[in-house]
Write a protein that holds these residues in place. Structure first.
Motif, PDB file in Angstrom:
ATOM      1  N   ARG A 118      -5.980  -0.117  -2.316  1.00 49.32           N
ATOM      2  CA  ARG A 118      -4.634  -0.489  -2.710  1.00 49.32           C
ATOM      3  C   ARG A 118      -4.299  -1.898  -2.254  1.00 49.32           C
ATOM      4  O   ARG A 118      -4.672  -2.318  -1.163  1.00 49.32           O
ATOM      5  N   THR A 120      -1.043  -4.026  -1.574  1.00 44.53           N
ATOM      6  CA  THR A 120       0.406  -3.901  -1.406  1.00 44.53           C
ATOM      7  C   THR A 120       1.090  -5.234  -1.632  1.00 44.53           C
ATOM      8  O   THR A 120       0.718  -6.248  -1.049  1.00 44.53           O
ATOM      9  N   THR A 121       2.094  -5.237  -2.490  1.00 39.77           N
ATOM     10  CA  THR A 121       2.884  -6.440  -2.740  1.00 39.77           C
ATOM     11  C   THR A 121       4.345  -6.148  -2.438  1.00 39.77           C
ATOM     12  O   THR A 121       4.792  -5.004  -2.467  1.00 39.77           O
ATOM     13  N   GLY A 122       5.097  -7.199  -2.178  1.00 40.63           N
ATOM     14  CA  GLY A 122       6.532  -7.042  -1.936  1.00 40.63           C
ATOM     15  C   GLY A 122       6.893  -6.552  -0.555  1.00 40.63           C
ATOM     16  O   GLY A 122       8.057  -6.230  -0.294  1.00 40.63           O
ATOM     17  N   LYS A 123       5.910  -6.472   0.354  1.00 39.44           N
ATOM     18  CA  LYS A 123       6.196  -5.993   1.711  1.00 39.44           C
ATOM     19  C   LYS A 123       5.713  -6.986   2.765  1.00 39.44           C
ATOM     20  O   LYS A 123       5.335  -6.600   3.865  1.00 39.44           O
ATOM     21  N   GLY A 124       5.721  -8.250   2.384  1.00 38.53           N
ATOM     22  CA  GLY A 124       5.358  -9.275   3.345  1.00 38.53           C
ATOM     23  C   GLY A 124       3.934  -9.780   3.179  1.00 38.53           C
ATOM     24  O   GLY A 124       3.069  -9.089   2.625  1.00 38.53           O
ATOM     25  N   ARG A 127       0.924  -7.709   5.027  1.00 39.83           N
ATOM     26  CA  ARG A 127       0.447  -6.521   4.328  1.00 39.83           C
ATOM     27  C   ARG A 127      -0.397  -6.900   3.116  1.00 39.83           C
ATOM     28  O   ARG A 127      -1.431  -6.271   2.829  1.00 39.83           O
ATOM     29  N   PHE A 128       0.052  -7.935   2.405  1.00 45.27           N
ATOM     30  CA  PHE A 128      -0.678  -8.344   1.208  1.00 45.27           C
ATOM     31  C   PHE A 128      -2.067  -8.847   1.565  1.00 45.27           C
ATOM     32  O   PHE A 128      -3.067  -8.417   0.959  1.00 45.27           O
TER      33      PHE A 128
END
Length: 222
Positions: A118, A120-124, A127-128
């Protein structure tokens, strides 16, 4: 200290000093993937010459000298200059970094395996880039390993002889090694995959530096 933590330290402390060279090798290597196609197109009046690039050979010659020797060109095929040695050692270190990264990528619990795939976008940013480091790493690791495992054959005679021992039936072992190194063994499809993998490999180092910096910064606050 656990085995996993030891492997993480090896992964980190090999990358910190050699990472800049590894990025450089991946980027110059990505340029060289389609050298033959570009030069041929220019010579035959194809799309390259149509774009106004009549003679790309000097560019690729310089890029190859950077990739193999960091412009510290040897006077003969057997001389190992400082630049040539740095390239060869960096390739061997890259193998260790990739293998240790592969071990670290394996989840400790099978239930969390799908999380490794996965992004992850939009959470800093943290995380990305953590997700990118894991995802791009596992997608490219086998291609990058082939590049890194074959690279030192152009630097060290003992390493080249090891490969020759693995290819006893081949009449032209260096051609086989070259095809494994550049991706020509599978035609344009594998060349494109090598090109993308080399670019992704450079981002793995950059994202690794970023993650290490964030980790060290966090530890200082504690």
């Amino acid at each position: 200290m656990s085995m996993r933590m030891m492997i993480h330290k090896v992964h980190l402390w090999l990358t910190l000093p050699f990472g800049i060279f590894i990025v450089f090798l991946f980027l110059t290597g990505s340029i060289l993937v389609f050298e033959k196609e570009v030069v041929t197109s220019a010579a035959e009046g194809g799309w390259v010459s149509a774009c106004g690039w009549e003679n790309p050979q000097p560019f690729f010659k310089t890029t190859k000298q950077l990739h193999r020797w960091l412009l510290d060109n040897p006077s003969n095929k057997t001389e190992v200059t400082v630049g040539r040695a740095v390239v060869g050692v960096s390739a061997i270190v890259t193998c260790l970094i990739l293998l240790s990264g592969l071990v670290l990528w394996l989840p400790q619990k099978l239930q969390t395996l799908k999380m490794r795939f996965r992004l992850t976008t939009g959470k800093g940013a943290l995380r990305f880039w953590y997700g990118w480091h894991a995802l791009a790493g596992i997608c490219c690791v086998w291609f990058l390993l082939l590049m890194a495992l074959t690279g030192p054959a152009w630097t060290f005679a003992w390493y080249r002889n090891l490969w020759f021992g693995l290819l006893p039936q081949s009449d032209a072992p260096m051609k086989v090694i070259l095809s494994l190194h550049t991706g020509t063994w599978g035609g344009l499809t594998t060349q494109l995959l090598y090109f993308l993998a080399a670019l992704a490999g450079a981002t793995l180092v950059v994202s690794g530096y970023y993650l290490a910096f964030k980790r060290m910064k966090s530890q200082r606050r504690k």
